[in-house]
Structure formats: structure tokens, C-alpha cells
Write a protein that holds these residues in place. Structure first.
Motif, short mmCIF file in Angstrom:
data_model
loop_
_atom_site.label_atom_id
_atom_site.label_comp_id
_atom_site.label_asym_id
_atom_site.label_seq_id
_atom_site.Cartn_x
_atom_site.Cartn_y
_atom_site.Cartn_z
N UNK A 111 0.84 -1.30 0.08
CA UNK A 111 -0.05 -0.02 -0.03
C UNK A 111 0.97 1.29 0.05
N UNK A 112 1.95 1.23 0.89
CA UNK A 112 2.89 2.52 0.93
C UNK A 112 4.17 1.89 0.59
N UNK A 113 4.92 2.34 0.01
CA UNK A 113 6.45 2.10 -0.70
C UNK A 113 7.30 2.52 0.47
N UNK A 114 6.95 3.60 1.22
CA UNK A 114 7.89 4.12 2.15
C UNK A 114 7.79 3.07 3.34
N UNK A 115 6.65 2.43 3.40
CA UNK A 115 6.64 1.67 4.67
C UNK A 115 7.16 0.05 4.26
N UNK A 123 6.69 -19.86 -2.63
CA UNK A 123 5.93 -19.82 -3.94
C UNK A 123 4.62 -19.37 -3.93
N UNK A 124 4.43 -18.26 -3.08
CA UNK A 124 3.32 -17.83 -3.01
C UNK A 124 2.85 -17.06 -4.04
N UNK A 125 1.65 -16.92 -4.48
CA UNK A 125 1.19 -15.92 -5.68
C UNK A 125 1.21 -14.59 -5.34
N UNK A 126 1.17 -14.35 -3.98
CA UNK A 126 1.33 -13.05 -3.46
C UNK A 126 2.72 -12.31 -3.37
N UNK A 127 3.09 -11.53 -4.42
CA UNK A 127 4.58 -11.26 -4.78
C UNK A 127 5.27 -10.64 -3.36
N UNK A 128 4.57 -9.93 -2.75
CA UNK A 128 5.30 -9.30 -1.56
C UNK A 128 5.40 -10.38 -0.60
N UNK A 129 4.66 -11.53 -0.24
CA UNK A 129 4.82 -12.45 0.66
C UNK A 129 5.81 -13.33 0.07
N UNK A 130 6.13 -13.43 -1.02
CA UNK A 130 7.16 -14.01 -1.64
C UNK A 130 8.39 -13.40 -1.22
#
Length: 777
Positions: free
Chosen positions: A468-472, A497-504
Motif C-alpha cells: 500500500x505504501x512504498x515508504x513503509x 512460492x506464494x502467488x502474493x509477490x510481497x509474501x514471496x
């Protein structure tokens, strides 16, 4: 109610003979087409005195209904007429002659019982029970409302100041039998047994402790009027139970009645008033009781008279009142008065009241006060902060919830940090919500707390917050990484291998935690190396981050190949990894020196930090040329590295640099310089250490004071004296202690005495520190 014996046989006969309306008697033998009435409480003029009595009124439509249905319909009609008085009361028709009236919570039980009694009696219902107000069948003598025109209750008699005013044809029911109202009045006044006086006076006394509010208030009202009190020989002692009644209106009326009658001659009433002062929850009632006791000569509660000044006095008077109440020996009583000052119009009074309550350790009282809508938001926050440290477990939890949900950013940060220290997973939902707070510092504090709590539920919310916020992104990643390290390796590998890029990304970064020790886990290293080739730049960055956290020369050498990668974050982590490599990594120092010239500041800082770790002497010259670099982050790194590279050959040259560095208006740089000057401190360092007195950081000041005190140099006395008026009392005391420990002879001895005298004479100096200074020789 059982009308079959007393009312049918005796009462009705007397009523008919005396001319009372027949409609007041049960009409079980009435024809189906008889007129149907409701019997309701209305105010009636009796010999010029308004008295509330039962009177019949027409109820259209009721007469046309089936006789067997009339009682239920009549009750519905009564309830519809006065829904507030009836509340959720209900009626159950048990048979043609029997009914159960259930009195609802908050209903006017006296009125409901009287109206239903007479209305149902007129329809042939002869047995009525009314739990929980009256146990067993209702009797005429239990009704606190009389009937129009000639049937009164004993409590109605107290409406007449002179017995001559009592209507000559009025009746009172005593033990189920009608008694002349005038005889009943004389019986109450004289107590004569033949006039039912004992029984009637007993009824009045019992009413004060009974359930009937109307009966209580009627007796209280009678006692409050001098003429009635005299006419019926009523004593105020009978009101003592009412002073402790659960109903505030009853307690208040009883207090007013006692005050009107004069309390000084009654020890029982005086004791009752003292109990109000000490135990009652109503501040206004307490104050009125205190005034009455004070007037009667009881002075031990006089401090509480100050409470009135909190409401009506000037700000100065209110502050003085708060001070008096805070010091009162009657803390249990004074504290509720101080709570009322928490809503004062003046902030100074509010703050003083809170300070007083804190000093009195009234934690539970503050907890009770906090939800009040009358409290300003800042006061609620102050109370919540106090309760987090001192309140009960429930108070702490509610206060933390308030701070993180409704508090200022500072309050929310404090709550988040406290949750993190406590480590309770019950706080996870609140902290997850705080990840969306408008203030960046709150979001960061919430993320860090979640990292400390290590609740798996927070991983996805942290990933969402990072997106949501790149600074965070960085601190959300770190928190998630900490949580992921508590999972099993197989769980983390699945998340890679998660489909969620951030969780990866988070999962990849956390893998380093599973590969620490003398020999890295080959499968993890291979997985991360594969991730370096990922087409997504964020995945590559996460892989570099994780690999740089694995302390291994081989990995560091592989990462060194990315020293010129376009991604500055990757270059920074390369510098970090190379800086932590062992001395066996040839060329590491040269590479870091090259990276000191990187166009990105954070890369340069990482390279300098790496040089400091490795103590690469070849970097000494380039670092010396950077001491005047304007950027504070670069300057901090440079001074830290120079301290790490200090040796016998360069120590003198560096000492001059560290002295000069004290002129830098940066606390972190000054702390490094103070650390350097702590080694073999000389008189020439005094001017440099003097610069610490201008720093805003307490840590800088205390560090400089410690160095000066350790030096034992008399020249340090003058510098230490600079902190004698510091706003921070810890700094003042440290400076005083430092000065006390430095030996002084000759002219320095006189100077030391003068400095001590200056300390003692400093305006606003705490008494404890003054006493401490006077002991210095």
C-alpha cells in the motif's frame, strides 16, 4: 390480593354503607353489558390539598369485548395510557378470578399495582399477585395510592398538615378492614393502640425500608415539613435507612428532609450523613452532607467543602481547592471530588487534579472516570497512559485499546510498543488495524510490535501494508521476516512460492535465518541463488538481502559481482555483505573503498560501515578527507570508521579531528567524538567537551559528564558547572556528582566551593539536590 374475605365481607359492606362508589368494589356478578372502566391514578383536590388517588375513567370499546377477555384488554389499555410507568410489566390471567402481575425493571411499581388492582377487581378478578414487588397476594393495605373519593392510604394522610383537613368521610384500610381516616390520623399522631396507632406507625417506619418508592417518598416528604412532623409526631431517625437507599432520588430527598428538620440532635442521622460522605457515589450528595455535618459541628470533612469551588470558583480558587483536596486525610472522599475537576474548563486545573489523583494512587477511580463523554480527548489519553503503567489488568487492556484506536499518534505508538513488549497475541487484531493508521510512525510501531509478538496471522496484513505504501516497505518486511523465522523451514519454503509477490519477498528474505552457523544450508543457498535470476526485480532484491545476511566468504564474493548493479538497494546490501566478510576475502577493502564513491548515499554509508568493521587501514586517508562532508549520515559513518581505525600512530591527528567534530550539531557524531576523547582525556579536550552542553540529547550530555568526571582534571570543574541549571534533573545531578568526585587543591579548591555555592543558589533547584550539594567538601 384476596378480596373474598376482608374486602367482600367487611370492606365492601362498610364502603356501601358509607356511600363510596359501588364501582370501586369487585363486580363479579355484573351483567355482560355492564359499563367497563379503567381505574387510574389522577390528582384530586381533597379539602384544598392535591392528592393522587385512584379514579374511574371510561375506556371506549372495552365494554363491548367478551367478559373473559376484558382483564387482559384492560391491562393493555392501562399500559398504552402510561407506557413509561409500566415499562416491560406484563399480566398473566391464570383463571377467571386469579391473575399474576409481573412488575418490569424500572416500572413505577406503586402506580402499576394500584391501577391493575382496582381495574381487575371491578372485573371479578379477586386474587392478584405482583412479584417481585409484593410477595403473595396483594392486599388493600399494601397499596400506596388511595381511592377516590373516600379511600386513602396511610401515606396520603401525611399530605395534611392538620388533622382537621382530613375529609370526615374518608377511610383507610388497616389489616384489611376500613378505618376512619381521621381516627387513623390520630392513631399515627398518638400511637394509641385502640386507634391502630402502633400498626400505622409501624407501616410508616417499614415503608422507609420497603420496596415502594412512593411510600418512602411520602414518609420523607412528611418528615421534611415541620407542621406535618409536629402534627404526627414524626422523628427524623426513621429516615436513616433512606439515606442509604439504592435510589439516588430517595437518598437525596431523605437528606433534604433531615437537613430541613435539623440533624444536630440525632446521632443516628449524623452517622447516616457520615456514611453518605464516605461511601456514596454521588459527589453532589456528598457535598450537601458535608455542609450539613459542618453546620452541626463536625469538622473532619471540611476539606471537602473545597469541592464546591471546583464548580463555581475562579481558576485560582479551583487550583487551591485541588491542592487542599490532594492533601486531605480523607483521600477516599476527596478523590471523587478531584475526579469532577478532570472536566474543569481550565486545563491547569484539570492537569493538577490528575496529578493529585495519581499521587493518591486512585487507579480504579481513574479507570471508572475514563469512559466519560465529558472528558476531553487529551485528558482521556493522559489517564490511559497512567493506567497502562499502574492500573489493573482490565484497566491496562482497555487503556491500551483506547490509545491505539482513538489516541494521538504518540499515544498509539506508546500502545503499540507496550503491546510488543508484552508479547500477547490478543493484541494482533488491533495492531493489524494500526498498520493502516494515517501516521507513518504509528504504522512503523505497529509493524515492529507485530514482529515482537510473532503472530503468523500478521504476515498477510504486513504484506498488504508494504504494497500500500512504498515508504513503509522496509519495516513491514523486517517485521514479517521476524515472524517467518519462527515458522518451520518447510512452511517458509511453501510461502516462497506464494502467488502474493510481497509474501514471496518476505519469505525469501527470512530464509537467511534458517542458514546461520559455520556452514550455510546448501539447499537454502541454492534456492536464494535461483531467486537472483528471477525476472522480477523485487524478488532479486529480496534474494540479495537474504544472502547478505548469511555470513560466508563465498557468498560475499558472489555478491561482489553485483557491486555495480543498477539497483541501489542491491549495491547497499553488497557493501554490507563484503564488510562482514573475513580477512580471507582478498580485495574486499579495495572494493569497499570504490563503493565509497557510489552516487547513492546509502551505498556510501554501507561501504564506510564495512570499512569500520574490517578496520582497513588503507581507507584512513580517504576517510580523513571526508570529515567535513556536510551530509550528517555520511559524517556519522566517517567518524565511526575513524574511531575504529585509531591506533598509536594516528591517535594525535585523530584527537584534533574528534575535538573539531564536537562542533558538529549532530548528537550521533558528538557521541562518537566523546567516546574518542574519553581515552586519556587532557586539559586540551575541555573546550571540545564543553560543546556537549549545547546538545539537545540527554545521552550526549551524560556521556560528556561521565568523561569529565573520570578525567579527575580540575579544569573539568568549570565545564561541569555548565549543567547546573540544565532542564533535566538527571543531568544536573550527574554534573554535581562529577564535580564532587574531582579532587581540587590550591586555587581550584576555592573555585570548586564557588561552583557548589552557585549550584545551591540556582533558582528552582530541587531541595534534595541542594541538600546533596551542601555535603560536598
Amino acid at each position: 390480593m384476596n378480596l373474598s374475605r376482608p374486602l367482600r365481607a367487611t370492606a365492601i359492606a362498610a364502603v356501601v354503607v358509607c356511600g363510596i362508589l359501588l364501582t370501586l368494589a369487585p363486580q363479579s356478578a355484573q351483567a355482560d353489558n355492564a359499563k367497563a372502566l379503567l381505574y387510574v391514578v389522577q390528582s384530586v383536590d381533597v379539602s384544598g390539598v392535591p392528592v393522587k388517588l385512584i379514579v374511574p375513567i371510561d375506556e371506549p370499546g372495552l365494554a363491548n369485548s367478551n367478559v373473559s377477555l376484558r382483564p387482559a384488554r384492560a391491562f393493555s389499555a392501562l399500559k398504552a395510557r402510561n407506557s413509561e410507568a409500566y415499562g416491560n410489566s406484563s399480566l398473566r390471567i391464570d383463571s377467571a378470578t386469579k391473575a399474576t402481575l409481573v412488575i418490569g425493571n424500572g416500572a413505577d411499581a406503586d402506580l402499576v399495582v394500584a391501577e391493575v388492582f382496582w381495574t381487575l377487581a371491578s372485573m371479578g378478578v379477586t386474587d392478584i399477585s405482583a412479584p417481585p414487588f409484593i410477595q403473595g397476594d396483594v392486599k388493600l393495605s399494601q397499596l400506596t395510592y388511595g381511592a377516590h373519593v373516600l379511600l386513602l392510604s396511610p401515606f396520603d394522610l401525611l399530605s395534611f398538615a392538620r388533622r382537621e383537613q382530613v375529609p370526615p368521610r374518608a377511610w383507610v384500610i388497616v389489616d384489611g378492614a376500613p378505618v376512619s381516616a381521621r381516627d387513623a390520623a390520630r392513631g399515627i399522631a398518638t400511637g394509641a393502640k385502640k386507634l391502630n396507632g402502633v400498626k400505622l406507625r409501624e407501616m410508616l417506619a417499614t415503608a422507609v425500608t420497603g420496596k415502594s418508592k412512593r411510600a418512602k417518598l411520602a414518609v420523607i416528604a412528611g418528615v421534611s415539613k415541620a407542621a406535618v412532623r409536629k402534627a404526627y409526631n414524626l422523628k427524623i431517625d426513621m429516615l436513616v435507612p433512606a439515606l442509604a437507599d439504592k435510589d439516588l432520588n430517595v437518598r437525596s430527598s431523605a437528606l433534604d428532609a433531615c437537613i430541613a428538620a435539623g440533624v444536630k440532635g440525632s446521632p443516628a442521622v449524623m452517622s447516616g450523613l457520615e456514611k453518605i460522605v464516605e461511601n456514596d457515589s454521588d459527589t453532589d450528595l456528598k457535598l450537601r452532607a458535608v455542609k450539613a455535618l459542618s453546620k452541626a459541628g463536625v469538622s473532619k470533612y471540611n476539606d471537602l467543602l473545597q469541592a464546591e469551588k471546583l464548580r463555581s470558583g475562579t481558576t485560582a480558587e479551583a487550583l487551591a481547592a485541588v491542592d487542599t483536596l490532594t492533601k486531605s486525610s480523607q483521600a477516599k472522599i476527596a478523590a471523587p471530588a478531584l475526579v469532577s475537576a478532570l472536566t474543569h474548563r481550565d486545563s491547569g486545573v484539570r492537569d493538577a487534579a490528575l496529578k493529585g489523583l495519581v499521587g493518591m494512587k486512585q487507579w480504579e477511580l481513574l479507570h471508572t472516570a475514563m469512559p466519560s463523554d465529558n472528558l476531553a480527548a487529551d485528558m482521556k489519553e493522559q489517564i490511559a497512559t497512567v493506567l497502562v503503567n499502574h492500573g489493573s489488568a482490565v484497566a491496562r487492556e482497555e487503556s491500551l485499546k483506547f490509545l491505539i484506536s482513538e489516541g494521538t499518534p504518540e499515544g498509539a505508538i506508546f500502545a503499540a510498543q507496550t503491546y510488543g513488549k508484552n508479547g500477547s497475541k490478543s493484541a494482533t487484531p488491533l495492531l493489524i488495524t494500526a498498520l493502516k493508521h494515517t501516521a507513518a510512525m504509528v504504522r512503523q510501531a505497529a509493524a515492529e510490535a507485530l514482529g515482537l509478538i510473532k503472530d503468523e496471522r500478521a504476515i498477510t496484513p504486513l504484506a498488504d501494508a508494504a504494497q500500500a505504501r512504498r515508504r513503509d516497505e522496509e519495516y513491514m518486511m523486517k517485521a514479517a521476516e521476524t515472524i517467518l523465522k519462527t515458522l518451520s523451514l518447510s512452511q517458509v519454503k511453501r510461502l516462497v512460492k506464494s502467488s502474493n509477490l510481497t509474501i514471496r519477498q518476505m519469505a525469501i528474505r527470512s530464509l537467511a535465518g534458517f542458514s546461520q552457523g559455520s556452514a550455510p544450508n546448501a539447499s537454502i543457498v541454492q534456492l536464494l541463488m535461483d531467486a537472483l535470476k528471477d525476472s522480477d526485480a523485487t524478488i532479486k532484491r529480496a534474494a540479495v538481502y537474504a544472502l547478505s545476511d548469511i555470513r560466508d566468504d563465498g557468498i560475499a564474493q558472489d555478491l561482489a559481482k553485483l557491486a555495480k548493479d543498477p539497483d541501489a538497494s542491491i549495491r547497499m546490501r553488497v557493501a554490507y555483505a563484503v564488510g562482514r566478510a573475513s580477512g580471507r576475502f582478498e580485495g574486499a577493502g579495495k572494493l569497499l573503498m570504490e563503493m565509497m564513491r557510489d552516487p547513492e548515499k546509502k551505498v556510501r554509508v554501507a561501504a564506510i560501515d564495512g570499512i569500520a568493521l574490517r578496520k582497513d587501514a588503507e581507507a584512513f586517508g580517504p576517510l580523513m578527507r571526508l570529515v567535513n562532508y556536510p551530509d550528517p549520515l555520511i559524517k556519522r559513518a566517517v567518524y565511526g570508521a575513524l574511531l575504529a581505525l585509531r591506533n598509536a600512530e594516528n591517535s594525535q591527528a585523530l584527537r584534533m579531528k574528534f575535538r573539531k567534530g564536537m562542533e558538529t550539531r549532530d548528537s550521533a557524531v558528538r557521541l562518537v567524538c566523546i567516546q574518542a576523547l574519553a581515552d586519556a582525556t587532557v586539559a586540551g579536550d575541555m573546550d571540545a567537551l564543553r560543546q556537549a552542553s549545547f546538545d539537545k540529547s540527554t545521552g550526549v550530555k551524560l556521556s560528556a559528564i561521565a568523561v569529565l568526571a573520570k578525567s579527575n582534571l580540575p579544569e573539568a570543574l568549570e565545564v561541569l558547572a555548565l549543567w547546573f541549571a540544565d532542564p533535566d534533573m538527571k543531568v544536573r545531578e550527574a554534573a554535581l556528582d562529577g564535580l564532587a568526585g574531582i579532587p581540587a587543591t590550591g586555587s581550584w579548591s576555592a573555585k570548586k566551593k564557588r561552583y557548589v555555592k552557585d549550584f545551591i543558589g540556582t533558582p528552582g533547584q530541587p531541595k534534595a539536590l541542594v541538600a546533596k550539594a551542601k555535603k560536598i567538601k
